[in-house]
Design an enzyme around this catalytic site. Structure first.
Site, short mmCIF file in Angstrom:
data_model
loop_
_atom_site.label_atom_id
_atom_site.label_comp_id
_atom_site.label_asym_id
_atom_site.label_seq_id
_atom_site.Cartn_x
_atom_site.Cartn_y
_atom_site.Cartn_z
N ASP A 87 -95.93 48.97 91.77
CA ASP A 87 -95.96 49.28 90.34
C ASP A 87 -95.90 48.02 89.48
O ASP A 87 -95.42 46.96 89.91
CB ASP A 87 -94.73 50.13 89.97
CG ASP A 87 -94.82 51.54 90.51
OD1 ASP A 87 -95.68 51.81 91.37
OD2 ASP A 87 -94.00 52.37 90.07
N HIS A 233 -92.57 47.02 93.71
CA HIS A 233 -93.18 46.39 92.54
C HIS A 233 -93.82 45.06 92.95
O HIS A 233 -93.12 44.19 93.50
CB HIS A 233 -92.12 46.16 91.46
CG HIS A 233 -91.47 47.43 90.99
ND1 HIS A 233 -90.47 48.05 91.71
CD2 HIS A 233 -91.70 48.19 89.90
CE1 HIS A 233 -90.11 49.15 91.06
NE2 HIS A 233 -90.83 49.26 89.96
#
Ligand code: NI
Length: 324
Positions: A87, A233
């Site tokens: 992400d 992430h």
């Protein structure tokens, strides 16, 4: 059998299927359960169970196919396949490094990109798409969607779709709400107006909080199970540093990798790889000299029929600071 019993049994089966589906959906994202007297299928856009009773004189129809799900924490019945998701990027420095690691292992992942980053680095998106990865939406500027007006919400989705389409030629099929903050109404709107499925996760190394590669790897390996959707992430160096060891350990345990949309397409498919003994690890060019894997490669239990949402509605949004 009487004509009544001919159709009553399939109706009961259909109702049970719809009820199971409703349980999943509500545990995934609905803060408050629907009233028990409400037809479960109404919230899902499915045929009402009683509709089959409209024509009891003709041959009973088979139970309706499972209602398409709008939101996922994991995907059951896909063998030992999982989806790695990243992400908040793309990051001009870290995402290309991660793409190299994935390419070296033949792994396809899913990137939930922030629209404003996607607009700034379309070449990275193009490369990821060309190499088989899925590009997905994580909104334009990473707000908590449940706090936005309808118009602001739409702008977050529209602008991100436009940036993704400009980079790779098509809109995303899946999205992830920042902080996992969503509700049943937003999920339905995302699906109805943009055709998006809402993707949460069942594995969370809290890599935004603990910037420690060994910890990220250990947590993923502790939590992963067949059908998992792994959250992390690609804007944190510690997360990207954790990936070679993490990916190699997952390969050593026999896990296969797919994009989120591929995983969903596999759901319940007989083509899904069987959950059997791990296959030997594929040699990876970036394999560390000494393995950091400390978790024994034991067989993980079969995936439950549905999973419980880890995000607690009402919890303060705490995924970390906005990407920029
Ligand atoms: Ni995020």
């Amino acid at each position: 059998m009487t004509s009544r019993s001919l159709w009553a049994a399939p109706v009961a089966v259909a109702f049970l299927l719809a009820a199971c589906q409703s349980v999943h959906t509500q545990t995934s994202s609905t803060p408050t359960p629907a009233p028990l007297d409400q037809p479960v299928s109404m919230t899902l856009g499915a045929p009402v169970a009683g509709e089959n009773a409209d024509s009891p004189a003709i041959a009973p129809k088979p139970p309706a196919t499972p209602v398409p799900r709008l939101t996922y924490n994991s995907v059951p019945n896909v063998g030992r396949t999982i989806a790695m998701t990243f992400d908040d990027g793309p990051s001009p420095k870290l995402t290309p490094q991660l793409l190299d690691m994935l390419k070296a292992r033949g792994i396809r992942a899913t990137f939930f990109v922030v629209g404003q980053n996607a607009a700034e680095y379309p070449d990275i998106l193009r490369r990821a798409a060309v190499e088989g990865h899925e590009i997905a939406s994580h909104t334009w500027s990473h707000p908590q969607l449940t706090r936005l007006s309808a118009a602001a919400f739409a702008a977050q989705i529209d602008k991100t779709n436009a940036a993704i389409k400009a980079a790779i030629g098509h809109n995303p099929a899946v999205m992830r709400p920042p902080y996992g903050a969503t509700n049943a109404n937003l999920d339905r709107r995302l699906n109805r107006e943009w055709g998006l499925k809402v993707i949460l996760w069942d594995v969370d190394p809290l890599d935004w909080k603990y910037r420690n590669a060994a910890r990220v790897q250990r947590t993923i390996l502790e939590q992963v199970k067949p059908g998992s959707i792994v959250l992390s992430h690609d804007i944190h160096a510690s997360t990207v540093a954790a990936m070679p060891g993490t990916l190699d350990a997952l390969i050593a345990r026999g896990y296969k990798f797919a994009t989120v949309s591929e995983l969903i397409a596999m759901e319940g498919s007989s083509a899904a790889a069987p959950a059997e003994a791990p296959t030997p690890a594929a040699p990876g060019p970036e394999k560390p000299a000494s393995t950091e894997v400390t978790v024994p490669a034991v067989e993980t239990p079969a995936a439950p029929p549905f999973t419980i949402e880890r995000y607690a509605p009402g919890e303060p949004a705490s995924e970390g600071s906005a990407p920029r």
